[in-house]
Design an enzyme around this catalytic site. Sequence first.
Site, short mmCIF file in Angstrom:
data_model
loop_
_atom_site.label_atom_id
_atom_site.label_comp_id
_atom_site.label_asym_id
_atom_site.label_seq_id
_atom_site.Cartn_x
_atom_site.Cartn_y
_atom_site.Cartn_z
N GLU A 87 8.97 10.21 -34.17
CA GLU A 87 8.12 9.16 -34.73
C GLU A 87 8.07 9.12 -36.26
O GLU A 87 8.05 8.02 -36.83
CB GLU A 87 6.70 9.30 -34.17
CG GLU A 87 6.61 9.02 -32.69
CD GLU A 87 5.25 9.37 -32.12
OE1 GLU A 87 4.62 8.51 -31.51
OE2 GLU A 87 4.82 10.53 -32.30
N ARG B 102 -5.51 7.63 -33.63
CA ARG B 102 -4.41 8.09 -34.48
C ARG B 102 -4.21 7.18 -35.69
O ARG B 102 -3.75 7.64 -36.74
CB ARG B 102 -3.11 8.22 -33.67
CG ARG B 102 -1.99 8.89 -34.44
CD ARG B 102 -0.78 9.17 -33.56
NE ARG B 102 -0.91 10.38 -32.78
CZ ARG B 102 -0.38 11.56 -33.09
NH1 ARG B 102 0.32 11.69 -34.21
NH2 ARG B 102 -0.53 12.60 -32.32
#
Length: 779
Positions: free
Chosen positions: A731, A326
Amino acid sequence: MDTTSFDKTKTEIDGPMHTSLRHDSAHKHVTGSAEYIDDIPEPAGLIHGALGMADRAHAEIVSMDLSEVEATPGVLWVMTGKDVPGENDISSGGRHDEPLLAETKVEFHGQPIFAVFAETRDIARKAARKAKITYKDLPHFTDIDTAIENGGALVIDPMTLKRGDAKLEMDVAPRRLTGTMRIGGQEHFYLEGHIAMAVPGEDDDVTVWSSTQHPSEIQHIVSHILQVPSNAVTVQVRRMGGGFGGKETQGNQFAALCAIAAKKLNRAVKIRPDRDEDMTATGKRHDFRVDYELGFDDEGRIHAVDATYAARCGFSSDLSGPVTDRALFHADSSYFYPHVHLTSRPLKTHTVSNTAFRGFGGPQGMLGAERFIEEIAYAVGKDPLDIRKLNFYGETGSGRTTTPYHQEVEDNIIARVVEELETSSDYRARREAIIEFNKTSPVIRKGIALTPVKFGISFTMTAFNQAGALVHIYNDGSIHLNHGGTEMGQGLYTKVAQVVADAFQVDINRVKITATTTGKVPNTSATAASSGTDLNGMAAYDAARQIRDRLIKFAAENWNVPEEEVVFLPNRVRIGLEEIAFNDFIKKAYFARVQLSAAGFYKTPKIHWDRAAGRGTPFYYFAYGAACSEVSIDTLTGEYLMERTDILHDVGKSLNPAIDIGQIEGAFVQGMGWLTTEELWWDGKGRLRTHAPSTYKIPLASDRPKSFNVRLAEWSENAEPTIGRSKAVGEPPFMLAISVLEALSMAVASVADYKVCPRLDAPATPERVLMAVERLKKV
């Protein structure tokens, strides 16, 4: 002065969804009545456990004398790895590289090697210190540099993303530069630490209460380690006192130890490590070293990027593979790279295995990208914001929409978000004023920065993008809701309850929110990747829709009207020309034997990912945002103040603006801590020395910006059919705090008249700021 953007009068006109309702446990949090695992009345005969931890970073276990531990009055059992009924392994990814208890070798200082179970917690902890263990020390390395110097062993295969020909383009680019950025890790520092309690049942059964974001993983680990089927293990989670990713896999150890002891001793068992043990024995955010080469032109437009993202992963793989993946997925931030080559380097170190943390590698990848922009801006002598805007992804059809992983950015609104914030924050005038101020201020220097956020939403492991839910309507009209998501203070339970209440047009207090349990909804995904509401909200809606469709059919048949004339109104149902109270309507449906229960399910569409090829569509959509932060630094001490922050953030059509605003504010402050004050430090013996509030500094209320202005992009609506056209909020706002580091960098750069990129690494502690100032004074 602080401002928020939601209209409190919406509560009266919008119904249960898209409304600012309080968190379901807010009043319990502030009064102390919210029940956490350590508040549950202790079962009769409860036993307490404690960890026996290694005091070497890397060593063979030559001998282990536990006789004094076992002889301590009140100690009932001392467990070692040999006592594990099944395989001595609690690894998350099935790589079998993380023992529950080390048997022959320890690989980090503080690794659990035995567990003590006693009548009281105090007895267990004191007894654990009486062990006599002989070690044969082995060479150890605890950071990225020494790991590379010692061969650069990896905990998992790296990933590469590429498009175009970065090497060729680098050679012909008008300008190029190379550099290195170091990005620190972060401790989760949740208010409620790790804790688990297990109660044995008959046959193979055991019930586990765990402070976990992933009940199904706890179920899997416990069944695996006890050698019993999953249906014998029930995991319960009502709430956590914070998770932030740290409770996605790290609860495995405590739950497994409790379950084994509970079945062995046939008594309830609880383990609650203290803060020092928790911080020492559990994983953290990965720290990174980014080595980069950039090709660009005199205008500041990027031609090519070649970068390697090396990470301190710890002794086992845990989630380091997807975390470092990621990081690469977000190494573009909001920028189009015509030619790009990105590689991850997940390094093995003799430290605790690092794990998930809010953003899951995305913040580290994005921070590297903002360094790229900053480097180019100083090289060409321009405002970094102008370089950012010059390199933004374009609109569909512009030829500037393809990511390094070959997904097309089809919902790009970053230019509009940044433009609106640039205007509302008065960025240009304030920057000019700051430059003038710095010319005549000998000690205090100021900085300002406006940075963007583009964050992909979905688990990159496709199978995790699914959720289930269970909805019952009882014959008095009350509603029972259960789903696989966990509540860690983020308001998930409230949002999903709003979805169900909205589906039936009833008051939110009619919906009973119940604890997450593997006994009701099976095979759940972790509440992570900012997907909790997207997945569980849609699953709950699917269940409610099934019941509502049955009720509509029942009403149409029994009142002899077309189905389209059955309409749910606030707390009542209109059937043709007649209106009936919801309670009475449900009672009639019950007596007509209408099924008033349904299991819902949802899986995210459109996504797929081929890791080996580095191609696919790993994200369903992107969430966007921007932050403008202003700071002041003292060039004599390196200390600094947060003067002001303005945020404009995209949550699509907000399900609950009040909760979303709270998430944005909290994420920003947590991100600010990561980039400024929160520093992890290991000594030469591999010991974590920042393992308590006395040595590890999270932000205080007084560290927040003096002026903190947060607005939602109220015009935004998710282009994809998510629940209520909303977007994830957990997030993405964390990375708004990058504006703080960039503002500090500008303040430091003023010392050398903005001619040199300060290359300020994170965390930018006062010491690091001072050293950067002194370094630039010599330029």
